[in-house]
Design a protein around this motif. Structure first.
Motif, PDB file in Angstrom:
ATOM      1  N   VAL A   1      -1.780  -3.416   4.181  1.00  0.00           N
ATOM      2  CA  VAL A   1      -0.810  -4.290   4.491  1.00  0.00           C
ATOM      3  C   VAL A   1       0.390  -3.865   3.738  1.00  0.00           C
ATOM      4  O   VAL A   1       0.455  -3.842   2.703  1.00  0.00           O
ATOM      5  CB  VAL A   1      -1.252  -5.739   4.544  1.00  0.00           C
ATOM      6  CG1 VAL A   1      -0.019  -6.677   5.007  1.00  0.00           C
ATOM      7  CG2 VAL A   1      -2.642  -5.719   5.010  1.00  0.00           C
ATOM      8  N   THR A   2       1.492  -3.534   4.333  1.00  0.00           N
ATOM      9  CA  THR A   2       2.847  -3.325   3.722  1.00  0.00           C
ATOM     10  C   THR A   2       3.838  -4.565   3.883  1.00  0.00           C
ATOM     11  O   THR A   2       3.856  -5.151   4.991  1.00  0.00           O
ATOM     12  CB  THR A   2       3.682  -2.222   4.349  1.00  0.00           C
ATOM     13  OG1 THR A   2       2.755  -1.128   4.168  1.00  0.00           O
ATOM     14  CG2 THR A   2       4.958  -1.996   3.287  1.00  0.00           C
ATOM     15  N   VAL A   3       4.089  -5.150   2.556  1.00  0.00           N
ATOM     16  CA  VAL A   3       4.995  -6.333   2.639  1.00  0.00           C
ATOM     17  C   VAL A   3       6.150  -5.903   1.935  1.00  0.00           C
ATOM     18  O   VAL A   3       6.050  -5.613   0.488  1.00  0.00           O
ATOM     19  CB  VAL A   3       4.080  -7.488   1.883  1.00  0.00           C
ATOM     20  CG1 VAL A   3       5.024  -8.835   1.830  1.00  0.00           C
ATOM     21  CG2 VAL A   3       2.598  -7.467   2.050  1.00  0.00           C
ATOM     22  N   GLY A   4       7.224  -6.589   2.587  1.00  0.00           N
ATOM     23  CA  GLY A   4       8.784  -6.093   1.982  1.00  0.00           C
ATOM     24  C   GLY A   4       9.709  -6.550   3.090  1.00  0.00           C
ATOM     25  O   GLY A   4       9.632  -7.381   3.913  1.00  0.00           O
TER      26      GLY A   4
ATOM     27  N   VAL B   1      -0.833  -2.898   8.852  1.00  0.00           N
ATOM     28  CA  VAL B   1      -0.429  -4.177   9.153  1.00  0.00           C
ATOM     29  C   VAL B   1       1.129  -3.841   8.512  1.00  0.00           C
ATOM     30  O   VAL B   1       1.174  -3.758   7.311  1.00  0.00           O
ATOM     31  CB  VAL B   1      -0.999  -5.391   8.561  1.00  0.00           C
ATOM     32  CG1 VAL B   1      -0.165  -6.457   8.736  1.00  0.00           C
ATOM     33  CG2 VAL B   1      -2.358  -5.572   9.111  1.00  0.00           C
ATOM     34  N   ILE B   2       2.301  -4.252   8.999  1.00  0.00           N
ATOM     35  CA  ILE B   2       3.638  -4.268   8.524  1.00  0.00           C
ATOM     36  C   ILE B   2       4.206  -5.546   8.381  1.00  0.00           C
ATOM     37  O   ILE B   2       4.467  -6.100   9.543  1.00  0.00           O
ATOM     38  CB  ILE B   2       4.459  -3.268   9.414  1.00  0.00           C
ATOM     39  CG1 ILE B   2       3.752  -1.994   9.651  1.00  0.00           C
ATOM     40  CG2 ILE B   2       5.708  -3.147   8.803  1.00  0.00           C
ATOM     41  CD1 ILE B   2       3.289  -1.381   8.418  1.00  0.00           C
ATOM     42  N   ALA B   3       4.262  -6.092   7.314  1.00  0.00           N
ATOM     43  CA  ALA B   3       4.735  -7.529   7.197  1.00  0.00           C
ATOM     44  C   ALA B   3       6.000  -7.395   6.555  1.00  0.00           C
ATOM     45  O   ALA B   3       6.468  -7.557   5.517  1.00  0.00           O
ATOM     46  CB  ALA B   3       3.723  -8.283   6.329  1.00  0.00           C
ATOM     47  N   ASP B   4       7.140  -7.392   7.580  1.00  0.00           N
ATOM     48  CA  ASP B   4       8.627  -7.318   7.227  1.00  0.00           C
ATOM     49  C   ASP B   4       9.280  -8.630   7.184  1.00  0.00           C
ATOM     50  O   ASP B   4       9.279  -9.391   8.147  1.00  0.00           O
ATOM     51  CB  ASP B   4       9.464  -6.511   8.367  1.00  0.00           C
ATOM     52  CG  ASP B   4      10.847  -6.204   7.830  1.00  0.00           C
ATOM     53  OD1 ASP B   4      11.178  -7.072   6.913  1.00  0.00           O
ATOM     54  OD2 ASP B   4      11.395  -5.481   8.640  1.00  0.00           O
TER      55      ASP B   4
ATOM     56  N   VAL C   1      -4.872  -0.195  17.009  1.00  0.00           N
ATOM     57  CA  VAL C   1      -3.861  -1.187  17.004  1.00  0.00           C
ATOM     58  C   VAL C   1      -3.058  -1.110  15.624  1.00  0.00           C
ATOM     59  O   VAL C   1      -3.651  -1.173  14.480  1.00  0.00           O
ATOM     60  CB  VAL C   1      -4.546  -2.662  17.403  1.00  0.00           C
ATOM     61  CG1 VAL C   1      -5.198  -2.944  16.256  1.00  0.00           C
ATOM     62  CG2 VAL C   1      -3.340  -3.506  17.798  1.00  0.00           C
ATOM     63  N   ILE C   2      -1.759  -1.519  15.778  1.00  0.00           N
ATOM     64  CA  ILE C   2      -1.024  -1.634  14.732  1.00  0.00           C
ATOM     65  C   ILE C   2      -0.459  -3.171  14.688  1.00  0.00           C
ATOM     66  O   ILE C   2       0.118  -3.476  15.823  1.00  0.00           O
ATOM     67  CB  ILE C   2       0.014  -0.858  14.396  1.00  0.00           C
ATOM     68  CG1 ILE C   2      -0.351   0.399  13.903  1.00  0.00           C
ATOM     69  CG2 ILE C   2       1.209  -1.269  13.346  1.00  0.00           C
ATOM     70  CD1 ILE C   2       0.560   1.764  13.877  1.00  0.00           C
ATOM     71  N   HIS C   3      -0.556  -4.003  13.731  1.00  0.00           N
ATOM     72  CA  HIS C   3       0.067  -5.363  13.907  1.00  0.00           C
ATOM     73  C   HIS C   3       1.389  -5.441  13.183  1.00  0.00           C
ATOM     74  O   HIS C   3       1.358  -5.004  12.150  1.00  0.00           O
ATOM     75  CB  HIS C   3      -0.915  -6.316  13.283  1.00  0.00           C
ATOM     76  CG  HIS C   3      -2.315  -6.462  13.983  1.00  0.00           C
ATOM     77  ND1 HIS C   3      -2.096  -6.379  15.458  1.00  0.00           N
ATOM     78  CD2 HIS C   3      -3.416  -6.692  13.784  1.00  0.00           C
ATOM     79  CE1 HIS C   3      -3.233  -6.675  15.730  1.00  0.00           C
ATOM     80  NE2 HIS C   3      -4.371  -6.752  14.753  1.00  0.00           N
ATOM     81  N   VAL C   4       2.398  -5.899  13.782  1.00  0.00           N
ATOM     82  CA  VAL C   4       3.830  -6.394  13.126  1.00  0.00           C
ATOM     83  C   VAL C   4       4.051  -7.509  13.534  1.00  0.00           C
ATOM     84  O   VAL C   4       4.667  -8.240  14.291  1.00  0.00           O
ATOM     85  CB  VAL C   4       4.881  -5.547  13.958  1.00  0.00           C
ATOM     86  CG1 VAL C   4       6.197  -5.463  13.145  1.00  0.00           C
ATOM     87  CG2 VAL C   4       4.387  -3.950  13.890  1.00  0.00           C
ATOM     88  N   PRO C   5       3.324  -8.449  12.502  1.00  0.00           N
ATOM     89  CA  PRO C   5       3.647  -9.957  12.469  1.00  0.00           C
ATOM     90  C   PRO C   5       5.075 -10.306  12.249  1.00  0.00           C
ATOM     91  O   PRO C   5       5.683  -9.824  11.302  1.00  0.00           O
ATOM     92  CB  PRO C   5       2.594 -10.501  11.618  1.00  0.00           C
ATOM     93  CG  PRO C   5       2.408  -9.191  10.553  1.00  0.00           C
ATOM     94  CD  PRO C   5       2.661  -8.126  11.407  1.00  0.00           C
TER      95      PRO C   5
END
Length: 365
Positions: free
Chosen positions: A23-26, A169-172, A130-134
């Motif tokens: 999970v990448t957070v930024g 998971v990409i949490a932008d 699947v890739i999640h982009v919440p």
């Protein structure tokens, strides 16, 4: 890894072996989505909700420029998306566009979008990536992390689903800057939950300055988001399929899911969870587990985040019937996650009907 504004992004690992992902957070992480897609992928289906249609189109354009075929499908907002009809439409697109096991889906939006995209991926050809982009608070700290996917039925929420870990998971956090305040507050219920069950520092940050916590651009907001995501990553890494410790993540959710169903999913999930946590705290207190101080802390923390802590009078019979369908129930026995203290969750099985009604009366207004 750095965001486009030069600040460092945080990468949190989830799971081990074949079920591991990051999970990448930024902030400003659009390029991270593209680099997460394997070179072998030829087709990508982007499942999105109307508020993030522009983001989905931009992502599709970038994928096309990269030599892939990209398709977008808009789904209804919130829980209305998570039905068999919408799922069937995704299957139709995957079939007519010849998606194979080397292709993937991307879920862009709130928890409903990632839940639905994840379940479509889990079931198409018995499982594709699947890739999640919440793009909501709750989506980042809860729905997109952990591999739970599912749809709703008339009988209840998420009763049909599968465990299917995402590729990434990409949490932008930039995606949250334009959210209405009530949506931010509702999402922070899941963050507060993480504080009560396992990371008291989250509660301390909220109590120090709730207004800063409600500002999506503030460092305090980024810190509690990252802490909540890291907690969930740690828990699900230990218990992927909810056979042990992962059950603590359902704190407050037994009543919350009943409220959501009773309100026909017109309540925000976080609002229902906030009420559900106060109910669970009342249950723990009246059963002799939890101090009055920690019970009061639930109300003060949640109120400071502009979250509800009461529900309507006269609804217990209907809610009790809905709670019987909770996934934690075993036969006719209700099972609740409660607290002995902050950071000390335990399970309470089969509380008396009188006690349940007494606790409901305490949260009724």
């Amino acid at each position: 890894m750095t965001s486009h504004d030069g600040t460092a992004a945080t990468v949190i690992k989830v799971g081990e072996g074949t079920h591991s992902y990051s999970v990448t957070v930024g902030r400003g992480l659009d390029s991270t989505i593209l680099t997460a897609i394997p070179e072998s992928v030829l087709r990508v289906l982007i499942v999105h909700q109307e508020p993030v249609a522009g983001r989905a189109r931009a992502l599709a354009k970038a994928l096309e420029s990269d030599g892939r075929k990209a398709f977008t499908v808009e789904i209804p907002d919130a829980e209305q998306a998570k039905g068999v009809e919408t799922l069937s439409e995704l299957w139709r697109i995957l079939g007519t566009q010849d998606f194979t096991r080397s292709d993937l889906l991307i879920g862009v939006g709130g928890g409903a979008a990632t839940d639905l995209a994840g379940f479509a991926a889990a079931t198409w050809l018995r499982g594709i990536d699947v890739i999640h982009v919440p793009t909501t608070v709750a989506g980042m700290v809860d729905a997109a992390v952990g591999g739970k996917t599912g749809i709703n039925t008339a009988e209840g929420k998420n009763l049909v689903g599968a465990f299917h870990t995402p590729l990434a998971v990409i949490a932008d956090l930039e995606a949250l800057d334009g959210l209405p305040g009530h949506d931010v507050s509702a999402g922070l219920a899941e963050v507060a939950k993480a504080g009560f069950i396992a990371d008291e520092r989250i509660l301390e940050i909220i109590e120090a300055d709730p207004r800063r916590v409600l500002d999506t651009r503030a460092s305090e907001f980024a810190e509690i988001m990252t802490r909540a995501i890291r907690l969930k990553a740690d828990v699900v890494s230990e218990d992927l399929t909810e056979k042990g410790r992962r059950e603590i993540l359902n704190y407050g959710h037994t009543l919350a899911h009943a409220i959501e169903r009773h309100e026909q999913y017109t309540w925000r999930h976080g609002d229902a969870v906030a009420v559900g946590m106060v109910f669970a705290a009342e249950l723990a207190h009246r059963a002799g587990y939890l101090s009055s101080d920690v019970l009061s802390r639930h109300r003060s923390v949640l109120t400071s985040l502009d979250l509800p802590t009461y529900y309507r009078k006269g609804q217990f019979a209907e809610l009790r019937e809905a709670m019987a369908r909770d996934k934690k129930a075993r036969g006719a026995t209700l099972r609740f996650v409660i607290l002995e203290d902050t950071e000390k969750p335990v399970r309470l099985e089969g509380p008396s009907e009188d006690l349940l009604e007494e606790c409901y009366d305490a949260i009724s207004a």
